[in-house]
Design an enzyme around this catalytic site. Structure first.
Site, PDB file in Angstrom:
ATOM      1  N   LYS A  15       0.830  -1.216   0.000  1.00  0.00           N
ATOM      2  CA  LYS A  15       0.000   0.000   0.000  1.00  0.00           C
ATOM      3  C   LYS A  15       0.863   1.264   0.000  1.00  0.00           C
ATOM      4  O   LYS A  15       0.613   2.196  -0.752  1.00  0.00           O
ATOM      5  CB  LYS A  15      -0.931   0.034   1.235  1.00  0.00           C
ATOM      6  CG  LYS A  15      -1.897  -1.138   1.316  1.00  0.00           C
ATOM      7  CD  LYS A  15      -2.865  -0.997   2.498  1.00  0.00           C
ATOM      8  CE  LYS A  15      -2.215  -0.999   3.876  1.00  0.00           C
ATOM      9  NZ  LYS A  15      -1.600  -2.274   4.267  1.00  0.00           N
ATOM     10  N   ARG A 163      11.509  -0.617  10.945  1.00  0.00           N
ATOM     11  CA  ARG A 163      10.419  -0.367  11.883  1.00  0.00           C
ATOM     12  C   ARG A 163      10.460  -1.367  13.032  1.00  0.00           C
ATOM     13  O   ARG A 163      10.719  -2.546  12.827  1.00  0.00           O
ATOM     14  CB  ARG A 163       9.076  -0.482  11.162  1.00  0.00           C
ATOM     15  CG  ARG A 163       8.752   0.754  10.364  1.00  0.00           C
ATOM     16  CD  ARG A 163       7.566   0.562   9.472  1.00  0.00           C
ATOM     17  NE  ARG A 163       6.428  -0.059  10.137  1.00  0.00           N
ATOM     18  CZ  ARG A 163       5.230  -0.170   9.582  1.00  0.00           C
ATOM     19  NH1 ARG A 163       5.029   0.308   8.375  1.00  0.00           N
ATOM     20  NH2 ARG A 163       4.250  -0.739  10.229  1.00  0.00           N
TER      21      ARG A 163
HETATM   22  P1  AMP Z   1       1.145   0.742   9.174  1.00  0.00           P
HETATM   23  O1  AMP Z   1       2.327   1.608   8.969  1.00  0.00           O
HETATM   24  O2  AMP Z   1      -0.037   1.143   8.326  1.00  0.00           O
HETATM   25  O3  AMP Z   1       1.473  -0.729   9.037  1.00  0.00           O
HETATM   26  O4  AMP Z   1       0.677   0.951  10.692  1.00  0.00           O
HETATM   27  C1  AMP Z   1       1.531   0.630  11.767  1.00  0.00           C
HETATM   28  C2  AMP Z   1       0.728   0.510  13.052  1.00  0.00           C
HETATM   29  O5  AMP Z   1       0.091   1.776  13.349  1.00  0.00           O
HETATM   30  C3  AMP Z   1      -0.410  -0.502  13.018  1.00  0.00           C
HETATM   31  O6  AMP Z   1       0.029  -1.833  13.289  1.00  0.00           O
HETATM   32  C4  AMP Z   1      -1.315   0.051  14.122  1.00  0.00           C
HETATM   33  O7  AMP Z   1      -0.800  -0.224  15.403  1.00  0.00           O
HETATM   34  C5  AMP Z   1      -1.203   1.556  13.900  1.00  0.00           C
HETATM   35  N1  AMP Z   1      -2.207   2.062  12.937  1.00  0.00           N
HETATM   36  C6  AMP Z   1      -1.974   2.636  11.716  1.00  0.00           C
HETATM   37  N2  AMP Z   1      -3.108   2.978  11.110  1.00  0.00           N
HETATM   38  C7  AMP Z   1      -4.115   2.622  11.948  1.00  0.00           C
HETATM   39  C8  AMP Z   1      -5.527   2.686  11.884  1.00  0.00           C
HETATM   40  N3  AMP Z   1      -6.156   3.213  10.813  1.00  0.00           N
HETATM   41  N4  AMP Z   1      -6.239   2.227  12.956  1.00  0.00           N
HETATM   42  C9  AMP Z   1      -5.628   1.731  14.036  1.00  0.00           C
HETATM   43  N5  AMP Z   1      -4.297   1.604  14.162  1.00  0.00           N
HETATM   44  C10 AMP Z   1      -3.533   2.047  13.133  1.00  0.00           C
END
Ligand code: AMP
Length: 223
Positions: A15, A163
């Site tokens: 994404k 990360r």
């Molecule tokens: P990502 O970078 O999109 O993989 O997000 C990393 C982490 O941020 C996720 O595993 C969640 O802990 C938190 N996070 C990001 N976006 C959301 C969302 N829309 N709702 C809830 N938690 C989120």
């Protein structure tokens, strides 16, 4: 008129990579809630303090925090032409809130595209990834190493970051959260006739071409 695109798919589906490409192509802004939360954690804000442990555990942060964050962000000038939502919505209440928010701005979610991937490949995809500390260019130990080891192709810097939640155990928990809380968004959008699927296992350029075919060939500014 603005275009708003939601990219769905489990962690590691691509994404973020594809959102960056569409951002450049259509003059839209990428809204990555993961990036926003990581910035809040790094800055030590109240939101960051609440989110840090939840993110490290691979769980989802509260809807209320995310909805407030997106609502603020959509009000900023660079989001006027529209946005590519990357990592939001992740629950049905977030999807409902996004619909309400956009309607209140005279806008709508125009395209919802699911990047469909083979989950067996995801743990390896995610646990090998890293980014340049200076410019944010993305790499992978196996699939996309820098041309010269230890040097960023894009800016020449030599420091990289991984990360905290990209280790194999946390990735498995993030996938479980995806199935429990995020996958129910698919029928929500399907019922509204807005969901399209794209093969996220194809090579990156092919995925971009398929996304562009869905979104259409509007030049920047024509939206
Ligand atoms: P990502 O970078 O999109 O993989 O997000 C990393 C982490 O941020 C996720 O595993 C969640 O802990 C938190 N996070 C990001 N976006 C959301 C969302 N829309 N709702 C809830 N938690 C989120």
């Amino acid at each position: 008129m603005a275009i708003n695109i939601v990219l769905l798919g489990p962690p590691g589906a691509g994404k973020g990579t594809q959102a960056k490409r569409l951002e450049a192509r259509y003059g839209l802004v990428q809204l990555s809630t993961g990036d926003m939360l990581r910035a809040a954690v790094a800055a030590g804000t109240a939101t960051g303090l609440r989110a840090k442990a939840v993110m490290e555990a691979g769980k989802l942060v509260d809807d209320e925090i995310l909805i407030a964050m997106i609502s603020d962000r959509l009000g900023q000038a660079d989001a006027r032409r529209g946005a590519i939502f990357d990592g939001f919505p992740r629950t049905v209440p977030q999807a409902e809130a996004l619909d309400r928010l956009l309607v209140s701005m005279g806008r709508r979610v125009d395209h919802v595209i699911e990047l469909q991937v083979d989950e067996a490949a995801l743990v390896e995809r995610i646990s090998g990834r890293f980014t340049c500390k200076s410019c944010g260019a993305g790499y992978h130990d196996r699939f996309q190493p820098p041309r010269v080891a230890g040097i960023c192709d894009a800016c020449g810097a030599s420091e990289f970051v991984r990360r905290a939640d990209d280790n194999a155990d946390t990735v498995r928990r993030r996938l479980a959260e995806y199935h429990a809380k995020t996958a129910p968004i698919l029928p929500y959008y399907r019922a509204r006739g807005r969901l399209r699927g794209v093969d996220g296992m194809a090579d990156m350029d092919r995925v971009t071409a398929e996304l562009e075919a869905v979104v259409g060939s509007l030049p920047p500014g024509a939206a």
